[in-house]
Write a protein that holds these residues in place. Structure first.
Motif, PDB file in Angstrom:
ATOM      1  N   ASN A  68       0.830  -1.211   0.000  1.00 65.36           N
ATOM      2  CA  ASN A  68       0.000   0.000   0.000  1.00 65.36           C
ATOM      3  C   ASN A  68       0.861   1.258   0.000  1.00 65.36           C
ATOM      4  N   VAL A  69       1.916   1.232   0.816  1.00 64.75           N
ATOM      5  CA  VAL A  69       2.819   2.386   0.858  1.00 64.75           C
ATOM      6  C   VAL A  69       3.455   2.596  -0.502  1.00 64.75           C
ATOM      7  N   MET A  70       3.910   1.503  -1.115  1.00 66.91           N
ATOM      8  CA  MET A  70       4.519   1.607  -2.434  1.00 66.91           C
ATOM      9  C   MET A  70       3.513   2.089  -3.482  1.00 66.91           C
ATOM     10  N   SER A  71       2.263   1.638  -3.361  1.00 67.28           N
ATOM     11  CA  SER A  71       1.227   2.069  -4.310  1.00 67.28           C
ATOM     12  C   SER A  71       0.956   3.556  -4.180  1.00 67.28           C
ATOM     13  N   VAL A  72       0.859   4.020  -2.928  1.00 68.02           N
ATOM     14  CA  VAL A  72       0.651   5.460  -2.696  1.00 68.02           C
ATOM     15  C   VAL A  72       1.828   6.255  -3.254  1.00 68.02           C
ATOM     16  N   GLU A  73       3.038   5.758  -3.027  1.00 65.80           N
ATOM     17  CA  GLU A  73       4.220   6.461  -3.516  1.00 65.80           C
ATOM     18  C   GLU A  73       4.243   6.491  -5.046  1.00 65.80           C
ATOM     19  N   PHE A  74       3.878   5.345  -5.663  1.00 64.27           N
ATOM     20  CA  PHE A  74       3.850   5.298  -7.123  1.00 64.27           C
ATOM     21  C   PHE A  74       2.802   6.271  -7.676  1.00 64.27           C
ATOM     22  N   ALA A  75       1.613   6.259  -7.084  1.00 58.80           N
ATOM     23  CA  ALA A  75       0.553   7.162  -7.536  1.00 58.80           C
ATOM     24  C   ALA A  75       0.989   8.625  -7.372  1.00 58.80           C
ATOM     25  N   PHE A  76       1.653   8.896  -6.253  1.00 61.01           N
ATOM     26  CA  PHE A  76       2.098  10.264  -6.009  1.00 61.01           C
ATOM     27  C   PHE A  76       3.132  10.696  -7.049  1.00 61.01           C
ATOM     28  N   THR A  77       4.047   9.799  -7.403  1.00 60.09           N
ATOM     29  CA  THR A  77       5.048  10.169  -8.415  1.00 60.09           C
ATOM     30  C   THR A  77       4.395  10.449  -9.757  1.00 60.09           C
ATOM     31  N   MET A  78       3.362   9.651 -10.108  1.00 54.49           N
ATOM     32  CA  MET A  78       2.654   9.890 -11.366  1.00 54.49           C
ATOM     33  C   MET A  78       1.965  11.257 -11.360  1.00 54.49           C
ATOM     34  N   VAL A  79       1.283  11.552 -10.227  1.00 51.28           N
ATOM     35  CA  VAL A  79       0.600  12.854 -10.114  1.00 51.28           C
ATOM     36  C   VAL A  79       1.601  13.988 -10.180  1.00 51.28           C
ATOM     37  N   LEU A  80       2.747  13.812  -9.529  1.00 50.01           N
ATOM     38  CA  LEU A  80       3.748  14.870  -9.501  1.00 50.01           C
ATOM     39  C   LEU A  80       4.356  15.100 -10.883  1.00 50.01           C
ATOM     40  N   ILE A  81       4.603  14.016 -11.628  1.00 52.36           N
ATOM     41  CA  ILE A  81       5.101  14.169 -13.004  1.00 52.36           C
ATOM     42  C   ILE A  81       4.097  14.947 -13.844  1.00 52.36           C
TER      43      ILE A  81
END
Length: 409
Positions: A159-172
Motif C-alpha cells: 500500500n505504501v509503495m502504491s501510494v508512492e507510485f501514484a504520487f510520483t505519477m501525479v507529480l510528473i
C-alpha cells in the motif's frame, strides 16, 4: 492556514522566475503533505525507507522556511536537487531487496523535470548525466542480486509503495502541466505583443507617410520660394549699371540656385534624409556650365564614394563645390577645360575631397569672398584644405571629418 499555503511575495520581475518560484513552493508543500503521510505509514509498517522519508521531509520544511523568509528559489532548487539525489542514492545502494528500487527511477525523473524547469537546461543535462551514471552503476552491480532476493512484502508495504507510485505519477503530471501553462502564457503574451506591434507598425507607417508627404511639400515650397528670390534678383540685376554689382548679383544667384537644387532633389526622393551625390552634382555642374559665359567647352569628371550623403552635410559640401566651380569658370579657362571632382573615405575615418581643373588661373586676391565662404563651409564640416598650383592644373585638397554619410557598398 490559507496564508500558510499561499505563494510568498517575491521581487521577481520576469514571469518565468515567478512561475519557477511558485512551482518550487507548490512542489515543496505537495511533498510535505504526501511524504508526511508516506512517512507515517512507513513508520507504522516498519518500512525500511522511513528514515529516508524523514530526511526528505526535514529538507522540504527547511526549504519552505527559507522561501518564506527570503523569497528566493534557486538556492532551494539546488539544495532540493542535491539533497534528494543523495537520499535516493543512499536508498538505492544501502537498502537491499527493496522491490528492485523501481520507484526511485521515477523520483529521479521528477527531479530531472523539476531541474530543467527551475534551473535551466545546463543543470538539467548535468542531472541527467549524474542520474544515468547512478543507475548504470546500480544495474551493473546490485540490481540482479536485489531482484533474486526480494523478500515477501506485506500488504501494508504494498500500500505504501502504491501510494508512492501514484504520487510520483501525479507529480510528473503536475510538473508537465506547469510547463504547459508557462508555454501557453508565453504564447499568449507573444500573440498579444505581435498584435500590438502590428497595430503600432500600421500607425507608424501611416505617420511616416504623412510626414514624408509633409516634408516633400516643405522642400517643394522652399525650392519655389528660392526660385522666386532668384527671379527677383535677376530682375533687379537688369536695372544695375555697374558690372561689379551685376557680378555680385550673379554670384548670389548661383549660391541660391545651389540651395534650391538641394531642396528639389530632396522632395524628388522617397528617402528624404539622404541625397545621391553623383546625381546632385551632375545636375548642379550641368546647370552652372550651361549658364556660364566661357569661350570654350568645359567638361567634368565625378567620382563619388559614398554614393549618398545625409542632408546635414550636403549643403556646406555643395556650396564649397559651387564656389570652386564658379572660381574655375571665372578665373581659369580661356578656352576648353576640364574639371575633376573626387570624394572618397580615408582609413582614419575622415573624407577626402579633391577638386582640380587644368586651367591657367589669373591673378586674384586670396581674401576674396568666395575663398572666405570656402573657409566657413570647411569649418562647418570640421575640416581643412590646401591649394596646390602647377603649370598644368590647380588642385584643392580637403580633409573633412564631420560628415553625415551613408555607405551603400
Amino acid at each position: 492556514m490559507k496564508r500558510l499555503f499561499t505563494v510568498p511575495k517575491n521581487d521577481f520581475d520576469q514571469f518565468y522566475d515567478r512561475a519557477r518560484f511558485a512551482l518550487t513552493w507548490k512542489i515543496c508543500w505537495i511533498f510535505a503533505l504526501v511524504i508526511g503521510v508516506i512517512t507515517a505509514l512507513s513508520v507504522f509498517a516498519n518500512y525500511a525507507f522511513y528514515p529516508y522519508y524523514i530526511s526528505v521531509l526535514s529538507l522540504i520544511f527547511g526549504a519552505l522556511i527559507y522561501m518564506r523568509i527570503y523569497g528566493k528559489y534557486k538556492l532551494v532548487s539546488i539544495i532540493l536537487m542535491t539533497g534528494a539525489t543523495g537520499i535516493i542514492v543512499g536508498a538505492v545502494f544501502f537498502v537491499p531487496n527493496a522491490a528492485a528500487h523501481i520507484i526511485e527511477i521515477l523520483w529521479m525523473l521528477i527531479i530531472a523535470l523539476y531541474v530543467f524547469f527551475t534551473l535551466g537546461s545546463w543543470f538539467g543535462y548535468l542531472f541527467l548525466a549524474i542520474s544515468a551514471a547512478i543507475f548504470i552503476t546500480y544495474f551493473n552491480t546490485l540490481f540482479y542480486s536485489n531482484l533474486l532476493n526480494i523478500k515477501e512484502i506485506t500488504s501494508l508495504k504494498w500500500n505504501v509503495m502504491s501510494v508512492e507510485f501514484a504520487f510520483t505519477m501525479v507529480l510528473i503530471g503536475f510538473i508537465v502541466r506547469q510547463f504547459v501553462e508557462v508555454n501557453e502564457y508565453a504564447e499568449s503574451m507573444r500573440s498579444k505583443a505581435y498584435d500590438a506591434l502590428k497595430s503600432e507598425k500600421i500607425i507608424v507607417e501611416k505617420q511616416h507617410i504623412e510626414k514624408t508627404v509633409l516634408l516633400q511639400e516643405i522642400h517643394h515650397r522652399v525650392k519655389n520660394n528660392l526660385q522666386v528670390i532668384i527671379s527677383l534678383l535677376r530682375i533687379q540685376s537688369q536695372e544695375l549699371k555697374s558690372e561689379e554689382a551685376k557680378k555680385s548679383f550673379n554670384e548670389a544667384i548661383s549660391r541660391i540656385m545651389t540651395m534650391s537644387l538641394i531642396h528639389q532633389k530632396m522632395y524628388e526622393r522617397e528617402e528624404l534624409s539622404r541625397i545621391n551625390l553623383n546625381e546632385y552634382f551632375t545636375t548642379l555642374i550641368d546647370d552652372m556650365l550651361s549658364s556660364s559665359v566661357t569661350s570654350g567647352k568645359v567638361t567634368f569628371h565625378l567620382a563619388m564614394d559614398p554614393e549618398e550623403i545625409g542632408s546635414k552635410t550636403i549643403a556646406p559640401l555643395a556650396l564649397i563645390i559651387n564656389e570652386l566651380i564658379s572660381n574655375s569658370l571665372k578665373h581659369a579657362f580661356n578656352g576648353d577645360g576640364e574639371i575633376s571632382i573626387k570624394f572618397n573615405p580615408l582609413q582614419d575615418g575622415r573624407f577626402e575631397l579633391i577638386y582640380s581643373d587644368n586651367g591657367t588661373w589669373k591673378e586674384r586676391k586670396e581674401d576674396a569672398f568666395g575663398l572666405q565662404l570656402i573657409d566657413i563651409f570647411t569649418e562647418q564640416l570640421d575640416g581643412e584644405f590646401k591649394r596646390e598650383t602647377t603649370n598644368e592644373e590647380t588642385t584643392y585638397r580637403f580633409l573633412l571629418t564631420d560628415l553625415d554619410h551613408t555607405n551603400n557598398s
